[in-house]
Design a protein around this motif. Sequence first.
Motif, PDB file in Angstrom:
ATOM      1  N   ARG A  12      32.481  37.272  58.217  1.00 11.81           N
ATOM      2  CA  ARG A  12      33.620  37.654  58.848  1.00 11.81           C
ATOM      3  C   ARG A  12      34.875  37.477  57.783  1.00 11.81           C
ATOM      4  NH1 ARG A  12      30.534  35.675  62.910  1.00 11.81           N
ATOM      5  NH2 ARG A  12      31.030  36.674  64.845  1.00 11.81           N
ATOM      6  N   LEU A  13      34.369  37.270  56.447  1.00  7.85           N
ATOM      7  CA  LEU A  13      35.696  36.807  55.522  1.00  7.85           C
ATOM      8  C   LEU A  13      35.851  38.123  54.796  1.00  7.85           C
ATOM      9  CD1 LEU A  13      34.369  33.870  53.523  1.00  7.85           C
ATOM     10  CD2 LEU A  13      36.149  33.835  55.136  1.00  7.85           C
ATOM     11  N   PRO A  14      37.040  38.444  54.937  1.00 11.08           N
ATOM     12  CA  PRO A  14      37.557  39.746  54.159  1.00 11.08           C
ATOM     13  C   PRO A  14      37.317  39.911  52.623  1.00 11.08           C
ATOM     14  CG  PRO A  14      39.461  38.360  54.593  1.00 11.08           C
ATOM     15  CD  PRO A  14      38.236  37.679  55.405  1.00 11.08           C
ATOM     16  N   SER A  15      37.043  40.981  52.131  1.00 12.83           N
ATOM     17  CA  SER A  15      36.685  40.962  50.823  1.00 12.83           C
ATOM     18  C   SER A  15      37.979  41.347  49.942  1.00 12.83           C
ATOM     19  CB  SER A  15      35.671  42.255  50.440  1.00 12.83           C
ATOM     20  OG  SER A  15      34.341  41.506  50.859  1.00 12.83           O
ATOM     21  N   ASN A  16      39.054  40.383  49.978  1.00  7.66           N
ATOM     22  CA  ASN A  16      40.203  40.311  49.377  1.00  7.66           C
ATOM     23  C   ASN A  16      40.571  39.092  48.723  1.00  7.66           C
ATOM     24  OD1 ASN A  16      41.262  38.920  51.538  1.00  7.66           O
ATOM     25  ND2 ASN A  16      41.871  40.665  52.493  1.00  7.66           N
ATOM     26  N   ARG A  17      41.788  38.807  47.962  1.00 11.79           N
ATOM     27  CA  ARG A  17      41.928  37.849  47.388  1.00 11.79           C
ATOM     28  C   ARG A  17      42.009  36.610  48.118  1.00 11.79           C
ATOM     29  NH1 ARG A  17      44.106  38.416  41.914  1.00 11.79           N
ATOM     30  NH2 ARG A  17      44.204  40.570  41.221  1.00 11.79           N
ATOM     31  N   ALA A  18      42.544  36.773  49.720  1.00 13.51           N
ATOM     32  CA  ALA A  18      42.610  35.614  50.452  1.00 13.51           C
ATOM     33  C   ALA A  18      40.999  35.142  50.831  1.00 13.51           C
ATOM     34  CB  ALA A  18      43.520  36.091  51.582  1.00 13.51           C
ATOM     35  N   GLY A  19      40.424  36.317  51.079  1.00 12.13           N
ATOM     36  CA  GLY A  19      38.912  35.985  51.512  1.00 12.13           C
ATOM     37  C   GLY A  19      38.269  35.221  50.424  1.00 12.13           C
ATOM     38  N   VAL A  20      38.484  35.561  49.167  1.00  8.55           N
ATOM     39  CA  VAL A  20      37.778  35.012  48.084  1.00  8.55           C
ATOM     40  C   VAL A  20      38.079  33.576  48.009  1.00  8.55           C
ATOM     41  CG1 VAL A  20      37.622  35.211  45.629  1.00  8.55           C
ATOM     42  CG2 VAL A  20      37.170  37.180  47.006  1.00  8.55           C
ATOM     43  N   VAL A 108      27.279  24.728  31.218  1.00 13.29           N
ATOM     44  CA  VAL A 108      27.499  25.758  32.118  1.00 13.29           C
ATOM     45  C   VAL A 108      28.647  26.511  31.777  1.00 13.29           C
ATOM     46  CG1 VAL A 108      27.692  26.025  34.688  1.00 13.29           C
ATOM     47  CG2 VAL A 108      26.526  24.078  33.598  1.00 13.29           C
ATOM     48  N   VAL A 109      28.437  27.798  31.840  1.00 10.32           N
ATOM     49  CA  VAL A 109      29.681  28.516  31.375  1.00 10.32           C
ATOM     50  C   VAL A 109      30.517  28.872  32.524  1.00 10.32           C
ATOM     51  CG1 VAL A 109      30.456  30.859  30.159  1.00 10.32           C
ATOM     52  CG2 VAL A 109      28.108  29.893  29.771  1.00 10.32           C
ATOM     53  N   ASP A 110      31.901  28.537  32.186  1.00  8.58           N
ATOM     54  CA  ASP A 110      32.880  28.941  33.234  1.00  8.58           C
ATOM     55  C   ASP A 110      33.421  30.194  33.093  1.00  8.58           C
ATOM     56  OD1 ASP A 110      34.096  27.855  35.664  1.00  8.58           O
ATOM     57  OD2 ASP A 110      35.240  26.250  34.853  1.00  8.58           O
ATOM     58  N   TYR A 111      32.711  31.328  33.317  1.00 10.99           N
ATOM     59  CA  TYR A 111      33.160  32.554  32.949  1.00 10.99           C
ATOM     60  C   TYR A 111      34.417  32.993  33.853  1.00 10.99           C
ATOM     61  CZ  TYR A 111      29.702  34.077  36.632  1.00 10.99           C
ATOM     62  OH  TYR A 111      29.112  34.445  37.574  1.00 10.99           O
ATOM     63  N   ARG A 112      35.034  33.819  33.520  1.00  8.37           N
ATOM     64  CA  ARG A 112      36.158  34.567  34.477  1.00  8.37           C
ATOM     65  C   ARG A 112      35.834  35.376  35.468  1.00  8.37           C
ATOM     66  NH1 ARG A 112      39.012  37.722  29.656  1.00  8.37           N
ATOM     67  NH2 ARG A 112      36.827  37.816  29.383  1.00  8.37           N
ATOM     68  N   LEU A 113      36.471  34.936  36.860  1.00  6.96           N
ATOM     69  CA  LEU A 113      36.128  35.678  38.094  1.00  6.96           C
ATOM     70  C   LEU A 113      36.852  36.850  38.452  1.00  6.96           C
ATOM     71  CD1 LEU A 113      35.591  32.245  40.020  1.00  6.96           C
ATOM     72  CD2 LEU A 113      33.661  33.709  38.821  1.00  6.96           C
ATOM     73  N   ALA A 114      36.192  37.684  39.325  1.00  7.41           N
ATOM     74  CA  ALA A 114      36.953  38.721  40.103  1.00  7.41           C
ATOM     75  C   ALA A 114      37.367  38.121  41.305  1.00  7.41           C
ATOM     76  CB  ALA A 114      35.967  39.755  40.149  1.00  7.41           C
ATOM     77  N   PRO A 115      38.590  38.637  41.821  1.00  4.57           N
ATOM     78  CA  PRO A 115      39.011  40.096  41.299  1.00  4.57           C
ATOM     79  C   PRO A 115      40.187  39.870  40.309  1.00  4.57           C
ATOM     80  CG  PRO A 115      40.167  39.395  43.377  1.00  4.57           C
ATOM     81  CD  PRO A 115      39.197  38.096  42.855  1.00  4.57           C
ATOM     82  N   GLU A 116      40.391  38.673  39.979  1.00  2.98           N
ATOM     83  CA  GLU A 116      41.559  38.275  38.795  1.00  2.98           C
ATOM     84  C   GLU A 116      41.034  39.226  37.466  1.00  2.98           C
ATOM     85  OE1 GLU A 116      41.615  34.850  41.503  1.00  2.98           O
ATOM     86  OE2 GLU A 116      40.020  35.988  40.651  1.00  2.98           O
ATOM     87  N   PHE A 117      39.862  38.831  37.273  1.00  5.01           N
ATOM     88  CA  PHE A 117      39.083  39.525  35.980  1.00  5.01           C
ATOM     89  C   PHE A 117      37.838  40.346  36.135  1.00  5.01           C
ATOM     90  CE2 PHE A 117      41.346  35.463  34.931  1.00  5.01           C
ATOM     91  CZ  PHE A 117      42.173  36.018  34.035  1.00  5.01           C
ATOM     92  N   PRO A 118      38.141  41.758  36.342  1.00  2.00           N
ATOM     93  CA  PRO A 118      36.909  42.515  36.596  1.00  2.00           C
ATOM     94  C   PRO A 118      36.092  42.832  35.390  1.00  2.00           C
ATOM     95  CG  PRO A 118      39.010  43.899  36.281  1.00  2.00           C
ATOM     96  CD  PRO A 118      39.360  42.392  36.118  1.00  2.00           C
TER      97      PRO A 118
END
Length: 310
Positions: A12-20, A108-118
């Motif tokens: 049910r979570l939308p696949s947008n910034r708010a849902g993420v 543990v690598v804290d790699y950059r996440l989407a959608p901020e960093f594709p």
Amino acid sequence: MTALTLRPIASRLPSNRAGVQIARTLVEVAMRAGGGVARGTAVTAVDEDGVVGEWVDATGRAQPTEAPGTEAGVVLYLHGSAYAICSARTHRGLASRLSRDAGTPVFVVDYRLAPEFPFPAAADDIERAYRWLLDQGYQPGSIVVAGDSAGGHLALDLVIDNARRSVPQPAAVVLFSPLIDLTFELAEGRERVRRDPMISAAGARSLTALYTSNEQPDIPRLRLAVEAGTLLPPFLVHAGGAEMLVADAEYLRDLLEANEGTCTLEIWPDQMHVFQALPRLSPEAGPALRRAAQFIRTELAHTAPKHSTP
């Protein structure tokens, strides 16, 4: 329980910034509730030369930054979740138990996440972290790369890229519930046989698309073909029998073996995605993690440099 709780929420979570953002909070709470940090674990944050993450050390020995590469080796851990959700913090418990059982510190690598960093931000961060460990003094044979879910895709990308660039390979690769096929066609085929208790293939694809949305799925760093003659380290792969990504695990085994690589695939009956992270929910989490730790110790013993006694 997961079929009644996690899957309905995830679907049910939308696949947008708010849902993420909501998903990030829910997953962090679930990871903490499902498995705490091992007693006596030392955690040291790192933000150096573009490498962000944390050392997680439950061995009781000196901090890894004091004497790199001179003890039992190190695990470079690549966390999952669809390139968009998790972090070094969410995986601290899993990393601590792996460190304790394997007798090695874990970075543990804290790699950059989407959608901020594709794409290719996460893949670039993993490559940078591996080379950083080499620069710190770790020999390739004293490094094991491990990861779960999307971390599996990142790990395979790393070792393929190492081969392409003639960068020395790590001693081994350990993967929990690896995601390999970013089209999720393999997962959809598995769904027709058994429904995944955590998320649907469509839901997982929509999250992953936040990372890959502007790319064609068949470009080399997303499709991850292994060219003939490519030398890769030995793999241990775990998958849960109840999850859709068991199809990806089987595909990965076949891909490696077709190219004369070594892959031990273990499918744990009726287990869910990355069950190793949730010992309070899954009695099989501990035995599976100890099995992985045994593999790590064995491979490091084969490849790590030997030090003479003064």
